[in-house]
Design an enzyme around this catalytic site. Sequence first.
Site, short mmCIF file in Angstrom:
data_model
loop_
_atom_site.label_atom_id
_atom_site.label_comp_id
_atom_site.label_asym_id
_atom_site.label_seq_id
_atom_site.Cartn_x
_atom_site.Cartn_y
_atom_site.Cartn_z
N LYS A 70 84.65 -28.85 -41.76
CA LYS A 70 84.99 -29.93 -40.82
C LYS A 70 83.94 -30.17 -39.73
O LYS A 70 83.81 -31.30 -39.24
CB LYS A 70 86.35 -29.64 -40.16
N ASN A 91 87.85 -34.69 -40.40
CA ASN A 91 88.64 -34.32 -41.60
C ASN A 91 88.84 -35.49 -42.54
O ASN A 91 89.45 -35.34 -43.60
CB ASN A 91 90.00 -33.72 -41.20
N ASP A 106 93.47 -34.82 -37.52
CA ASP A 106 94.20 -33.55 -37.33
C ASP A 106 94.92 -33.48 -35.99
O ASP A 106 96.05 -32.97 -35.91
CB ASP A 106 93.24 -32.36 -37.40
N TYR A 221 99.96 -23.59 -44.93
CA TYR A 221 101.22 -23.92 -45.60
C TYR A 221 101.22 -23.38 -47.01
O TYR A 221 100.16 -23.05 -47.52
CB TYR A 221 101.44 -25.44 -45.59
P1 ATR Z 1 88.83 -24.99 -40.17
O1 ATR Z 1 88.00 -26.17 -40.43
O2 ATR Z 1 90.08 -24.94 -41.04
O3 ATR Z 1 89.15 -24.76 -38.74
P2 ATR Z 1 86.75 -23.03 -39.91
O4 ATR Z 1 86.03 -24.00 -39.05
O5 ATR Z 1 86.00 -22.29 -40.97
O6 ATR Z 1 87.95 -23.72 -40.67
O7 ATR Z 1 87.48 -21.98 -38.92
C1 ATR Z 1 88.14 -20.86 -39.41
C2 ATR Z 1 88.76 -20.08 -38.26
O8 ATR Z 1 89.45 -18.95 -38.81
C3 ATR Z 1 87.76 -19.51 -37.26
O9 ATR Z 1 88.36 -19.44 -35.99
C4 ATR Z 1 87.52 -18.11 -37.81
O10 ATR Z 1 87.08 -17.16 -36.85
P3 ATR Z 1 85.51 -16.98 -36.55
O11 ATR Z 1 85.13 -18.11 -35.63
O12 ATR Z 1 85.40 -15.63 -35.90
O13 ATR Z 1 84.81 -17.05 -37.89
C5 ATR Z 1 88.92 -17.75 -38.25
N1 ATR Z 1 88.88 -16.69 -39.26
C6 ATR Z 1 88.54 -16.81 -40.55
N2 ATR Z 1 88.59 -15.60 -41.17
C7 ATR Z 1 88.98 -14.70 -40.23
C8 ATR Z 1 89.23 -13.28 -40.23
N3 ATR Z 1 89.10 -12.54 -41.35
N4 ATR Z 1 89.63 -12.70 -39.07
C9 ATR Z 1 89.77 -13.42 -37.94
N5 ATR Z 1 89.54 -14.76 -37.88
C10 ATR Z 1 89.16 -15.39 -39.00
#
Ligand code: ATR
Length: 276
Positions: A70, A91, A106, A221
């Site tokens: 995104k 998105n 969103d 979901y």
């Molecule tokens: P989206 O577009 O759905 O928001 P994204 O931009 O990739 O997807 O963001 C994913 C979020 O999930 C981030 O806040 C990520 O944390 P980081 O900024 O530290 O990467 C969080 N996230 C993903 N995997 C994680 C994990 N194993 N533990 C904690 N946070 C996680």
Amino acid sequence: MITGKTKIIGIFGDPVEHTLSPIIHNEAFKYLGLDYCYVPFHVKKKDLKNAIIAIKALNIKGVNITVPHKEAVIQYLDEISDEAKYIGAVNTILNNEGILKGFNTDAQGFILSLKEESILIKEKNILILGAGGAAKAIVYGILKEGGKVYIYNRTLSKALEIKEKFANLGFIEVIPHIEQSINEKVDIIVNATSLGLKKDDPLPINPAFLLSKHIYYDIVYPETLLMNEAKKIGCKVVGGIGMLLWQAVEAFKIWTEVEPPVDVIKKTLNKVLTKY
Ligand code: ATR
């Protein structure tokens, strides 16, 4: 029926197998007799640029962009709506005769899903878990509605960036560590991370943090482990289907300039979800 004239809409994401967006949009196209078809594309990070170029090459009419693209997608677009630019995440893309314009539906989707559940945001203390593209839209939506945001993210620097970005819109505080003292303060907890999408994901927070007074909202979901834990504790629990639906309604209007049949879509979603 797919014809030579059918317009193609897609979704780019990784993972994408879980998405219910094709069901929502194809049901609406069929009901309204619109000659469109919505298909999933599993696009890895390394292929995002080529996939965006392909929208023009293949004359795809529009796409949804989901996790984890995104934010990264913005650099490849020709135009960005003011709101998406401000949020820093896209998105929805419209291919307007070769000009790709990015939107963010969103924030609106999140707010409408809460309104549908009669949950008021104004003056509420809301803990956001995550600082990715979805979290940015949610924080923006909450601040615009007068809610107070506390934000926690595994990568602290990203939470600090969000604070800096949106501080002029209202109250926003970064929580460096999830501590018990914050749980008394907050009314709503939102999982805006992607945790829960995969079966072996850890929980976004320890369930011991939750209190029965909390509303627990999960953007993932249809169900997550933490949603089940929150129910056991006695929290009101809201899953990501509402946000999915309402962001889709806004995207549908951008692509077709037609109102989608929300009740018809809801019925279909309910039918599909009972099979999960
Ligand atoms: P989206 O577009 O759905 O928001 P994204 O931009 O990739 O997807 O963001 C994913 C979020 O999930 C981030 O806040 C990520 O944390 P980081 O900024 O530290 O990467 C969080 N996230 C993903 N995997 C994680 C994990 N194993 N533990 C904690 N946070 C996680």
